[in-house]
Design a protein around this motif. Structure first.
Motif, PDB file in Angstrom:
ATOM      1  N   THR A  50      36.097  28.657  45.418  1.00  0.00           N
ATOM      2  CA  THR A  50      35.946  30.089  45.215  1.00  0.00           C
ATOM      3  C   THR A  50      36.717  30.896  46.242  1.00  0.00           C
ATOM      4  OG1 THR A  50      33.936  30.054  46.558  1.00  0.00           O
ATOM      5  CG2 THR A  50      33.677  29.845  44.175  1.00  0.00           C
ATOM      6  N   SER A  51      37.218  30.254  47.301  1.00  0.00           N
ATOM      7  CA  SER A  51      37.910  31.038  48.314  1.00  0.00           C
ATOM      8  C   SER A  51      39.159  30.381  48.871  1.00  0.00           C
ATOM      9  CB  SER A  51      36.961  31.341  49.477  1.00  0.00           C
ATOM     10  OG  SER A  51      36.497  30.147  50.060  1.00  0.00           O
ATOM     11  N   ALA A  52      39.387  29.111  48.614  1.00  0.00           N
ATOM     12  CA  ALA A  52      40.555  28.446  49.185  1.00  0.00           C
ATOM     13  C   ALA A  52      41.177  27.527  48.152  1.00  0.00           C
ATOM     14  CB  ALA A  52      40.153  27.631  50.416  1.00  0.00           C
ATOM     15  N   PRO A  53      42.529  27.386  48.141  1.00  0.00           N
ATOM     16  CA  PRO A  53      43.181  26.533  47.172  1.00  0.00           C
ATOM     17  C   PRO A  53      42.792  25.070  47.356  1.00  0.00           C
ATOM     18  CG  PRO A  53      44.750  28.054  48.193  1.00  0.00           C
ATOM     19  CD  PRO A  53      43.477  28.135  48.959  1.00  0.00           C
ATOM     20  N   GLN A  54      42.840  24.304  46.267  1.00  0.00           N
ATOM     21  CA  GLN A  54      42.644  22.876  46.335  1.00  0.00           C
ATOM     22  C   GLN A  54      43.989  22.202  46.124  1.00  0.00           C
ATOM     23  OE1 GLN A  54      40.010  22.630  42.956  1.00  0.00           O
ATOM     24  NE2 GLN A  54      41.516  21.536  41.783  1.00  0.00           N
ATOM     25  N   THR A  55      44.110  20.949  46.544  1.00  0.00           N
ATOM     26  CA  THR A  55      45.338  20.209  46.347  1.00  0.00           C
ATOM     27  C   THR A  55      45.424  19.729  44.912  1.00  0.00           C
ATOM     28  OG1 THR A  55      45.246  19.473  48.633  1.00  0.00           O
ATOM     29  CG2 THR A  55      46.646  18.211  47.145  1.00  0.00           C
ATOM     30  N   GLY A 244      47.988  42.049  51.491  1.00  0.00           N
ATOM     31  CA  GLY A 244      48.223  43.412  51.894  1.00  0.00           C
ATOM     32  C   GLY A 244      49.039  44.238  50.922  1.00  0.00           C
ATOM     33  N   ASN A 245      49.242  43.717  49.726  1.00  0.00           N
ATOM     34  CA  ASN A 245      49.947  44.477  48.684  1.00  0.00           C
ATOM     35  C   ASN A 245      49.177  44.328  47.380  1.00  0.00           C
ATOM     36  OD1 ASN A 245      50.521  41.821  47.967  1.00  0.00           O
ATOM     37  ND2 ASN A 245      52.739  42.020  48.149  1.00  0.00           N
ATOM     38  N   GLU A 246      49.836  44.490  46.245  1.00  0.00           N
ATOM     39  CA  GLU A 246      49.146  44.442  44.949  1.00  0.00           C
ATOM     40  C   GLU A 246      48.800  43.026  44.498  1.00  0.00           C
ATOM     41  OE1 GLU A 246      52.036  47.956  44.952  1.00  0.00           O
ATOM     42  OE2 GLU A 246      52.092  45.819  45.508  1.00  0.00           O
ATOM     43  N   VAL A 247      49.391  42.012  45.121  1.00  0.00           N
ATOM     44  CA  VAL A 247      49.288  40.630  44.639  1.00  0.00           C
ATOM     45  C   VAL A 247      47.905  40.053  44.909  1.00  0.00           C
ATOM     46  CG1 VAL A 247      50.194  38.293  44.891  1.00  0.00           C
ATOM     47  CG2 VAL A 247      51.768  40.254  44.876  1.00  0.00           C
ATOM     48  N   PHE A 248      47.306  39.481  43.865  1.00  0.00           N
ATOM     49  CA  PHE A 248      46.007  38.801  43.982  1.00  0.00           C
ATOM     50  C   PHE A 248      46.171  37.289  43.940  1.00  0.00           C
ATOM     51  CE2 PHE A 248      41.862  37.336  42.269  1.00  0.00           C
ATOM     52  CZ  PHE A 248      41.031  37.880  43.237  1.00  0.00           C
ATOM     53  N   SER A 249      47.031  36.778  43.052  1.00  0.00           N
ATOM     54  CA  SER A 249      47.352  35.357  42.987  1.00  0.00           C
ATOM     55  C   SER A 249      48.817  35.217  42.618  1.00  0.00           C
ATOM     56  CB  SER A 249      46.457  34.619  41.980  1.00  0.00           C
ATOM     57  OG  SER A 249      46.687  35.089  40.660  1.00  0.00           O
ATOM     58  N   PRO A 262      30.452  35.966  32.721  1.00  0.00           N
ATOM     59  CA  PRO A 262      29.328  36.797  33.165  1.00  0.00           C
ATOM     60  C   PRO A 262      29.036  36.717  34.662  1.00  0.00           C
ATOM     61  CG  PRO A 262      28.775  35.671  31.116  1.00  0.00           C
ATOM     62  CD  PRO A 262      30.061  35.078  31.594  1.00  0.00           C
ATOM     63  N   GLN A 263      29.525  35.657  35.332  1.00  0.00           N
ATOM     64  CA  GLN A 263      29.322  35.541  36.772  1.00  0.00           C
ATOM     65  C   GLN A 263      30.448  36.207  37.564  1.00  0.00           C
ATOM     66  OE1 GLN A 263      28.765  32.764  34.629  1.00  0.00           O
ATOM     67  NE2 GLN A 263      26.652  33.534  34.696  1.00  0.00           N
ATOM     68  N   GLY A 264      31.371  36.879  36.865  1.00  0.00           N
ATOM     69  CA  GLY A 264      32.446  37.597  37.537  1.00  0.00           C
ATOM     70  C   GLY A 264      33.627  36.750  37.917  1.00  0.00           C
ATOM     71  N   ARG A 265      33.717  35.526  37.384  1.00  0.00           N
ATOM     72  CA  ARG A 265      34.875  34.678  37.656  1.00  0.00           C
ATOM     73  C   ARG A 265      36.014  35.040  36.702  1.00  0.00           C
ATOM     74  NH1 ARG A 265      30.481  30.611  38.536  1.00  0.00           N
ATOM     75  NH2 ARG A 265      30.292  30.571  36.266  1.00  0.00           N
ATOM     76  N   LEU A 279      44.939  26.601  31.267  1.00  0.00           N
ATOM     77  CA  LEU A 279      43.828  27.513  31.514  1.00  0.00           C
ATOM     78  C   LEU A 279      43.482  27.383  32.988  1.00  0.00           C
ATOM     79  CD1 LEU A 279      41.523  29.435  30.483  1.00  0.00           C
ATOM     80  CD2 LEU A 279      40.098  27.369  30.357  1.00  0.00           C
ATOM     81  N   ASN A 280      43.524  28.487  33.713  1.00  0.00           N
ATOM     82  CA  ASN A 280      43.286  28.465  35.151  1.00  0.00           C
ATOM     83  C   ASN A 280      42.076  29.316  35.527  1.00  0.00           C
ATOM     84  OD1 ASN A 280      45.508  26.930  36.508  1.00  0.00           O
ATOM     85  ND2 ASN A 280      46.774  28.354  35.325  1.00  0.00           N
ATOM     86  N   LEU A 281      41.360  28.869  36.534  1.00  0.00           N
ATOM     87  CA  LEU A 281      40.313  29.653  37.179  1.00  0.00           C
ATOM     88  C   LEU A 281      40.954  30.328  38.389  1.00  0.00           C
ATOM     89  CD1 LEU A 281      37.392  30.555  37.594  1.00  0.00           C
ATOM     90  CD2 LEU A 281      36.953  28.367  38.732  1.00  0.00           C
ATOM     91  N   ILE A 282      40.984  31.646  38.395  1.00  0.00           N
ATOM     92  CA  ILE A 282      41.756  32.398  39.379  1.00  0.00           C
ATOM     93  C   ILE A 282      40.907  32.742  40.592  1.00  0.00           C
ATOM     94  CG2 ILE A 282      43.157  34.456  39.778  1.00  0.00           C
ATOM     95  CD1 ILE A 282      44.322  32.431  37.740  1.00  0.00           C
ATOM     96  N   ILE A 283      41.461  32.473  41.783  1.00  0.00           N
ATOM     97  CA  ILE A 283      40.805  32.842  43.026  1.00  0.00           C
ATOM     98  C   ILE A 283      41.750  33.717  43.855  1.00  0.00           C
ATOM     99  CG2 ILE A 283      39.391  30.764  43.081  1.00  0.00           C
ATOM    100  CD1 ILE A 283      41.278  29.724  45.291  1.00  0.00           C
ATOM    101  N   LYS A 284      41.195  34.504  44.723  1.00  0.00           N
ATOM    102  CA  LYS A 284      41.980  35.382  45.589  1.00  0.00           C
ATOM    103  C   LYS A 284      42.932  34.558  46.447  1.00  0.00           C
ATOM    104  CE  LYS A 284      40.108  37.384  49.239  1.00  0.00           C
ATOM    105  NZ  LYS A 284      39.333  38.319  50.085  1.00  0.00           N
ATOM    106  N   GLY A 285      44.215  34.899  46.385  1.00  0.00           N
ATOM    107  CA  GLY A 285      45.214  34.215  47.192  1.00  0.00           C
ATOM    108  C   GLY A 285      45.645  32.867  46.662  1.00  0.00           C
ATOM    109  N   GLY A 286      45.143  32.470  45.494  1.00  0.00           N
ATOM    110  CA  GLY A 286      45.463  31.161  44.947  1.00  0.00           C
ATOM    111  C   GLY A 286      46.922  31.042  44.519  1.00  0.00           C
TER     112      GLY A 286
END
Length: 397
Positions: A50-55, A244-249, A262-265, A279-286
């Motif tokens: 939920t917060s860090a990329p996986q290998t 620090g800009n518009e980029v989320f992933s 429904p859980q906001g993912r 199909l990807n599950l998107i996380i911040k900075g991923g």
């Protein structure tokens, strides 16, 4: 740029070798945490971070034709009963964007005409705006739509003469006002423009962009291409964005579907190149790997897709959440894919309506949860239109 492309070609070659070797023996097992369409869910599959990329793990298995053929049995089997589809409106021209108002009325964007239409549940259709500087192309033009949570503003993504941009228009319940740009300068090309918009539960606007046929841009954190952006309704970078800009992933090739569960993912459907759609599950900075990877690969710091499909079976566009599953529209696959969710785990994808309506692009859940609206894309220059195309379908079950 040439160095990155060389790396991409080398990695692609290694993936190709792995795929050939993966037809038999232990090496043919899917990547950990990744499911190929038609595979059996594994209770030991790890949840996505939920917060860090996986290998990235091993290359995915080839998908058997039988697993994705879309038999009449799978077409009829909805989670709550047989799926039924009926025409809401016919005679549309390459519908792309689809967004609902709270009363169940839909706004529909036609890619090639630049028209935004209001479609009532009865099928009554009226034009409420036309984007006159939209430039249609093979994969560009008037694309995604999103309605602000307060229902007073509508946002549209489109290809202009020199860029892709997002504009805002006031909505008074009957007509749209003049458009004003909230973000522009998104790299544009005849292909790979992304184009999907959706508001998150945090109140910010999420914008899917493509690599504009320049793959190296996807890894450039300063470029708006090949990204999912997160912005305020005024077009500024949303607070808390990772760079620090518009980029989320980053590391995307061509995302055309975004949906929150429904859980906001946040989930995203993405066009691959020649082999695997995702199909990807998107996380911040991923970082999702393009152009070094298509599908799954062994690359540190890059995130595995949750499900992969052969491009012939998917070529995914719209994505929606409804009744415990994600629903993904397939263009070349000519079917609606249902992907059951259990938290961050994905179940076995199921095929619906395979070949029945041709190319499928837009899909959205009705605000009251009673069904989906599904849009065909047979007049987009790549399909074979039938009488009545293009159409919006109401799907219930």
């Amino acid at each position: 740029m040439s160095t990155l492309r060389g790396l991409a070609r080398a990695v692609a070659a290694m993936i190709g070798v792995a795929l050939v070797a993966g037809c038999s023996g232990p090496a043919s097992q899917p990547a950990a945490g990744t499911r190929t369409a038609g595979a059996t869910p594994s209770a030991s599959s790890p949840a996505a971070p939920t917060s860090a990329p996986q290998t990235r793990a091993a290359s995915p298995t080839r998908i058997s034709t039988a697993a994705t053929a879309g038999s009449s049995a799978t077409e009829a089997a909805g989670r709550h009963g047989p799926l039924r589809a009926r025409d809401v409106v016919t005679g549309l021209t390459s519908p792309w964007g689809l967004a609902f108002l709270s009363d169940g009325t839909a706004l529909v964007a036609e890619r090639d005409t630049g028209r935004i239409l209001r479609v009532a549940p009865t099928g009554r259709t009226t034009q409420v705006q036309r984007i006159t500087d939209s430039r249609p192309s093979s994969e560009g033009g008037l694309l995604g739509l999103a309605v602000a949570p307060d229902q007073k503003t509508v946002f549209a993504y489109y290809s202009a003469r020199r860029d892709n941009r997002v504009v805002a228009m006031s909505w008074d319940g009957a007509a749209l006002g003049r458009s004003r740009a909230v973000i522009d300068g998104i790299p544009e090309s005849g292909r790979h423009n992304g184009g999907q918009l959706t508001f998150g539960p945090d109140g910010y606007l999420y914008v899917a962009t493509g690599d504009a046929t320049e793959p190296a841009q996807s890894q450039d954190k300063k470029s708006l291409a090949g990204k999912i952006l997160r912005i305020t309704p005024q077009g500024r970078p949303a607070p808390g964005n990772p760079f620090g800009n518009e980029v989320f992933s980053l590391g995307h090739r061509n995302v055309q579907g975004l949906a929150f569960d429904p859980q906001g993912r946040l989930w995203a459907s993405e066009f691959g190149d020649q082999t695997w759609d995702e199909l990807n599950l998107i996380i911040k900075g991923g970082n999702y790997g393009w152009p070094a990877a298509e599908g799954s690969a062994q690359l540190d710091g890059m995130i595995n897709p949750k499900v992969v499909w052969r491009t012939d079976d998917a070529s995914p566009s719209g994505l929606a959440y409804w009744r415990g599953s994600l629903w993904m529209a397939g263009l070349r696959g000519k079917r609606l894919w249902q992907i059951p969710l259990d938290g961050t785990r994905t179940g076995e994808p199921k095929s619906h309506f395979a070949g029945r309506y041709g190319r499928l692009r837009a899909v959205k859940a009705l605000p009251n949860g009673s069904g989906l609206w599904l849009g065909t894309s047979n007049t987009d220059g790549r399909g074979q239109p039938k009488p009545g195309d293009d159409r919006l379908l109401s799907v219930t079950g």
